[in-house]
Design an enzyme around this catalytic site. Structure first.
Site, PDB file in Angstrom:
ATOM      1  N   TYR A 133       0.822  -1.208   0.000  1.00 12.35           N
ATOM      2  CA  TYR A 133       0.000   0.000   0.000  1.00 12.35           C
ATOM      3  C   TYR A 133       0.855   1.257   0.000  1.00 12.35           C
ATOM      4  O   TYR A 133       0.678   2.152   0.816  1.00 12.35           O
ATOM      5  CB  TYR A 133      -0.954  -0.009   1.197  1.00 12.35           C
ATOM      6  CG  TYR A 133      -1.870  -1.202   1.169  1.00 12.35           C
ATOM      7  CD1 TYR A 133      -2.949  -1.244   0.291  1.00 12.35           C
ATOM      8  CD2 TYR A 133      -1.632  -2.292   1.989  1.00 12.35           C
ATOM      9  CE1 TYR A 133      -3.767  -2.355   0.240  1.00 12.35           C
ATOM     10  CE2 TYR A 133      -2.459  -3.414   1.940  1.00 12.35           C
ATOM     11  CZ  TYR A 133      -3.522  -3.428   1.067  1.00 12.35           C
ATOM     12  OH  TYR A 133      -4.333  -4.535   1.004  1.00 12.35           O
ATOM     13  N   CYS A 134       1.772   1.336  -0.930  1.00  8.66           N
ATOM     14  CA  CYS A 134       2.727   2.432  -1.019  1.00  8.66           C
ATOM     15  C   CYS A 134       2.594   3.083  -2.393  1.00  8.66           C
ATOM     16  O   CYS A 134       2.193   2.433  -3.359  1.00  8.66           O
ATOM     17  CB  CYS A 134       4.141   1.863  -0.825  1.00  8.66           C
ATOM     18  SG  CYS A 134       5.475   3.059  -1.007  1.00  8.66           S
ATOM     19  N   GLY A 135       2.962   4.338  -2.496  1.00 12.70           N
ATOM     20  CA  GLY A 135       2.958   4.997  -3.791  1.00 12.70           C
ATOM     21  C   GLY A 135       3.921   4.354  -4.773  1.00 12.70           C
ATOM     22  O   GLY A 135       3.766   4.501  -5.990  1.00 12.70           O
ATOM     23  N   PHE A 136       4.907   3.621  -4.266  1.00 16.32           N
ATOM     24  CA  PHE A 136       5.884   2.945  -5.123  1.00 16.32           C
ATOM     25  C   PHE A 136       5.504   1.491  -5.427  1.00 16.32           C
ATOM     26  O   PHE A 136       6.235   0.795  -6.130  1.00 16.32           O
ATOM     27  CB  PHE A 136       7.279   2.990  -4.490  1.00 16.32           C
ATOM     28  CG  PHE A 136       7.815   4.380  -4.322  1.00 16.32           C
ATOM     29  CD1 PHE A 136       8.109   5.168  -5.422  1.00 16.32           C
ATOM     30  CD2 PHE A 136       8.008   4.916  -3.056  1.00 16.32           C
ATOM     31  CE1 PHE A 136       8.592   6.466  -5.277  1.00 16.32           C
ATOM     32  CE2 PHE A 136       8.487   6.202  -2.891  1.00 16.32           C
ATOM     33  CZ  PHE A 136       8.781   6.972  -4.003  1.00 16.32           C
ATOM     34  N   THR A 137       4.362   1.027  -4.913  1.00 12.73           N
ATOM     35  CA  THR A 137       3.933  -0.351  -5.125  1.00 12.73           C
ATOM     36  C   THR A 137       3.893  -0.750  -6.602  1.00 12.73           C
ATOM     37  O   THR A 137       4.228  -1.896  -6.931  1.00 12.73           O
ATOM     38  CB  THR A 137       2.591  -0.620  -4.422  1.00 12.73           C
ATOM     39  OG1 THR A 137       2.759  -0.382  -3.021  1.00 12.73           O
ATOM     40  CG2 THR A 137       2.118  -2.038  -4.619  1.00 12.73           C
TER      41      THR A 137
END
Length: 193
Positions: free
Chosen positions: A64-68
């Protein structure tokens, strides 16, 4: 019982059982890879020595990360270069922004169903310095002089088993400069045993 406490107890149990410590059976293994860690899917112990002689990209992941979306790039990198001796090793962690809250089974299902991840993934672990830190990450931070600052930090180990370079979370695995550095490492022959 909190997940962190459960993980810490399981980690300590594996350590006391000798499954996380370097072993004499892996005496010829480079120090950075001389660890046995649990797989994500079934927590079966895997000796990282199996990846000796390859270019190894070690990355801490989160669902659940912007970099996922980098999972897609990591899988493409792995698919493109695995025949030439590259492997990507994913280490889910809830260390940054609590962005990996699920169980190992949840993470495995997410990686497979959302991004078709086929590169090796390992059980959730702590990647930031601390008493329960993943021993591979402890060594990588020592060798590189930098611990991960966020999810999707990348360490690269050369065929010789030595830390080669790092890339921060913002660097996509398909970035031209990252690929150029990977190709330089892949061009070097594997050391003889």
């Amino acid at each position: 019982m909190a997940y962190r406490d459960l993980f810490h107890r399981r980690f300590l149990a594996l350590a006391f059982a000798g499954l996380l410590a370097p072993s004499a059976a892996h005496a010829g293994c480079p120090a950075l890879l001389n660890h046995t860690l649990p797989r994500l899917q079934d927590e079966r112990p895997v000796a990282l020595c199996a990846y000796a002689g390859q270019v190894v990209v070690v990355v801490n992941t989160a669902s659940y990360c912007g970099f996922t979306p980098q999972y897609k790039s990591l899988e493409a990198l792995y698919d493109r270069y695995k025949a030439r001796g590259l492997v990507v090793l994913g280490f889910p962690s809830n260390d940054f922004g609590a962005q990996e809250p699920g169980s190992n089974a949840d993470v495995a299902a997410f990686c497979e169903n959302t991004f078709g991840v086929r590169f090796p993934m390992f059980a959730k672990s702590q990647v930031r310095p601390g008493p329960a830190a993943n021993p591979l990450y402890v060594q990588l931070a020592e060798r590189s002089g930098k611990a991960p600052g966020w999810n999707f930090h990348k360490y690269v180990i050369g065929r010789d088993g030595q830390w080669a370079f790092s890339a921060d979370s913002k660097t996509d695995p398909l970035d031209a400069s990252f690929i150029a550095d990977i190709e330089r490492l892949l061009a070097k022959p594997a050391p003889r045993p």
